[in-house]
Design a protein around this motif. Structure first.
Motif, PDB file in Angstrom:
ATOM      1  N   ALA A 240      15.799  -0.821  27.526  1.00 46.40           N
ATOM      2  CA  ALA A 240      15.107  -0.713  28.810  1.00 46.40           C
ATOM      3  C   ALA A 240      14.800  -2.087  29.399  1.00 46.40           C
ATOM      4  N   GLN A 241      14.746  -3.109  28.539  1.00 45.97           N
ATOM      5  CA  GLN A 241      14.364  -4.438  28.999  1.00 45.97           C
ATOM      6  C   GLN A 241      15.548  -5.339  29.345  1.00 45.97           C
ATOM      7  N   PHE A 242      16.718  -5.053  28.767  1.00 45.22           N
ATOM      8  CA  PHE A 242      17.824  -5.997  28.967  1.00 45.22           C
ATOM      9  C   PHE A 242      18.406  -5.862  30.379  1.00 45.22           C
ATOM     10  N   ARG A 243      18.922  -6.973  30.876  1.00 50.00           N
ATOM     11  CA  ARG A 243      19.528  -7.005  32.207  1.00 50.00           C
ATOM     12  C   ARG A 243      21.020  -7.282  32.147  1.00 50.00           C
ATOM     13  N   THR A 244      21.426  -8.206  31.295  1.00 47.64           N
ATOM     14  CA  THR A 244      22.847  -8.542  31.181  1.00 47.64           C
ATOM     15  C   THR A 244      23.252  -8.579  29.711  1.00 47.64           C
ATOM     16  N   VAL A 245      24.525  -8.287  29.462  1.00 46.39           N
ATOM     17  CA  VAL A 245      25.049  -8.328  28.093  1.00 46.39           C
ATOM     18  C   VAL A 245      25.594  -9.732  27.845  1.00 46.39           C
ATOM     19  N   ASP A 246      24.734 -10.605  27.295  1.00 47.43           N
ATOM     20  CA  ASP A 246      25.134 -11.977  27.023  1.00 47.43           C
ATOM     21  C   ASP A 246      24.762 -12.321  25.586  1.00 47.43           C
TER      22      ASP A 246
ATOM     23  N   ASP B  27      21.729 -11.756  20.193  1.00 49.85           N
ATOM     24  CA  ASP B  27      20.789 -12.412  19.279  1.00 49.85           C
ATOM     25  C   ASP B  27      19.534 -11.553  19.098  1.00 49.85           C
ATOM     26  N   ASP B  28      19.023 -11.021  20.202  1.00 52.04           N
ATOM     27  CA  ASP B  28      17.828 -10.168  20.131  1.00 52.04           C
ATOM     28  C   ASP B  28      18.126  -8.866  19.390  1.00 52.04           C
ATOM     29  N   LEU B  29      19.325  -8.342  19.590  1.00 49.79           N
ATOM     30  CA  LEU B  29      19.719  -7.105  18.916  1.00 49.79           C
ATOM     31  C   LEU B  29      19.802  -7.323  17.402  1.00 49.79           C
ATOM     32  N   GLU B  30      20.346  -8.454  16.997  1.00 48.75           N
ATOM     33  CA  GLU B  30      20.434  -8.762  15.559  1.00 48.75           C
ATOM     34  C   GLU B  30      19.041  -8.838  14.939  1.00 48.75           C
ATOM     35  N   GLU B  31      18.121  -9.466  15.639  1.00 50.04           N
ATOM     36  CA  GLU B  31      16.745  -9.564  15.149  1.00 50.04           C
ATOM     37  C   GLU B  31      16.114  -8.179  15.027  1.00 50.04           C
ATOM     38  N   LEU B  32      16.372  -7.317  15.990  1.00 50.90           N
ATOM     39  CA  LEU B  32      15.830  -5.957  15.956  1.00 50.90           C
ATOM     40  C   LEU B  32      16.385  -5.181  14.765  1.00 50.90           C
ATOM     41  N   LEU B  33      17.668  -5.341  14.489  1.00 51.08           N
ATOM     42  CA  LEU B  33      18.280  -4.631  13.363  1.00 51.08           C
ATOM     43  C   LEU B  33      17.697  -5.091  12.036  1.00 51.08           C
TER      44      LEU B  33
END
Length: 417
Positions: free
Chosen positions: A133-139, A144-150
């Protein structure tokens, strides 16, 4: 067919309408074919009848008698055909009832997984949904944020890094840019990562078909749920008509023997015990000998989860295995590490420690119903290539379920997509 192909209908609802249309078309084609066959058969019968009529006009009275015999035979054939149809219908009904029962059982297990993984689902999926819901672009920042979440979701550092790299490539390949597309890619890669690191057949408990005793050795730290797991499995095996014997080899923990004895009384299964502080290997020897002599189907061995230090514990487990092999060289059938699913990454570290000393054949993950850390299953499978064979999804004995990767994935991801 890969695991993702098996579960994508449940997760995404894909191909459902297509399958219905395909089945409808197949049914229509079948009906048309049957009608065409009926017409052709009717025409053939009509031609045969005309030929028979011509022959009958040329034949004498003796041939009429012969025709009477043929008519009687024809009537008998019709009766036989009608009986065959009745038998066929009865067989079809039995098969339909069996299929219906299997489908209901499958639905019941799927519901058990969804309920048991509710906390994990809410925690993991809620974090992912907030993230999207927070992301704007796939960069690069996105990945990096997705890896941290996982990593925070207990899938492990190595697994999170591998998943993120795969997702980065797959997102470009599929040109996934919308939230829904990216969610689907993430689920697909997670499921594929699990699927490629094991064989679903190995997720089933091994057992002998030659009448020999199956010896299951349960190891793990105190508090993981070894004794409770043994009690629940004993009940299941007893309900299946198997003979079961329990061995209380956790002689150093106060109350451990009494706890297993109580389970034995509850499920009506005998327990081999000794005095407190007795040599655990001696208990296992007595239990193994009794199981073999009495031709017991299953011997379930409860072991210590903590001694003076880790080295002593591992040495004791090695001694127990050697004791079993003196009487049954091919045993144990299974060496199962019981892990508390609520400990997350600590469960992974325990698995690595125990596997160094005791050659594990599989894992039992307990207390998943009270945990939000069910994602550790993926980390264990990816980093250790060990199958999860049983999962604890509730407090009742029936809540100890055979691990099913498809039901696990649906339970984990069903609110994400």
């Amino acid at each position: 067919m890969g695991l993702f192909d098996k579960i994508k209908k449940s997760l995404f609802g894909e191909d459902e309408n297509t399958d219905k249309e395909t089945k409808k078309d197949e049914k229509t084609e079948e009906e048309n074919g049957e009608k065409a066959a009926d017409v052709e058969e009717a025409e053939q019968d009509e031609s045969i009848e005309e030929a028979e009529t011509a022959e009958e006009n040329l034949e004498d009275d003796s041939s009429n008698q012969s025709n009477d015999v043929e008519e009687e035979q024809s009537e008998q054939d019709k009766e036989n055909t009608a009986q065959e149809d009745i038998d066929s219908d009865a067989t079809d009904n039995e098969e339909e009832n069996q299929t219906s029962s299997e489908e209901q059982q499958s639905e019941s297990q799927t519901e058990l997984y969804e309920k048991g993984l509710e906390k994990t689902n809410q925690g993991f999926v809620a974090r992912l949904n907030r993230f999207f819901a927070q992301f704007r672009t796939v960069d690069e920042d996105f990945f990096d944020d997705l890896e941290e979440l996982l990593i925070e979701s207990d899938v492990g550092y190595e697994t999170a890094e591998q998943l993120t790299d795969d997702l980065r490539d797959e997102a470009k390949l599929q040109k996934a840019k919308s939230r829904d597309d990216l969610k689907k890619v993430i689920v697909e890669k997670m499921v594929e990562l699990y699927d490629q690191n094991g064989d679903s057949e190995n997720e089933k408990l091994s057992h002998h078909d030659d009448g020999k005793t199956n010896i299951y050795l349960f190891v793990g730290v105190n508090g993981a749920g070894k004794t409770t797991t043994i009690g629940k499995l004993a009940k299941r095996l007893k309900d299946e008509g198997k003979s079961v014997l329990l061995a209380a080899a956790d002689t150093f923990r106060a109350g451990a023997v009494e706890q297993l004895v109580e389970w034995g009384k509850r499920v009506d299964v005998p327990v081999v015990t000794s005095k407190e502080q007795a040599d655990p290997a001696s208990v296992v020897y007595d239990a193994t000998k009794r199981a073999i002599d009495e031709q017991v189907d299953y011997l379930l061995v409860d072991t210590a989860g903590r001694l003076q230090n880790k080295k002593n514990l591992m040495n004791e487990l090695e001694k127990i295995e050697r004791t079993i092999k003196k009487l049954a060289p091919d045993e144990p059938t299974e060496t199962l590490l019981v892990l508390d699913g609520s400990t997350g990454q600590n469960a992974l570290l325990q698995a690595k420690d125990f596997d160094k000393t005791t050659k594990l054949t599989g894992l039992v993950l307990t207390k998943l119903d009270g945990s939000s850390k069910g994602g550790v299953v993926l980390a264990i499978r990816n980093e250790m290539k060990l199958p999860v064979k049983l999962v604890g999804l509730g407090e009742k004995a029936s809540d100890l379920a055979d691990f099913d990767a498809a039901d696990y994935a649906v339970g984990l991801f069903h609110d994400l997509v």
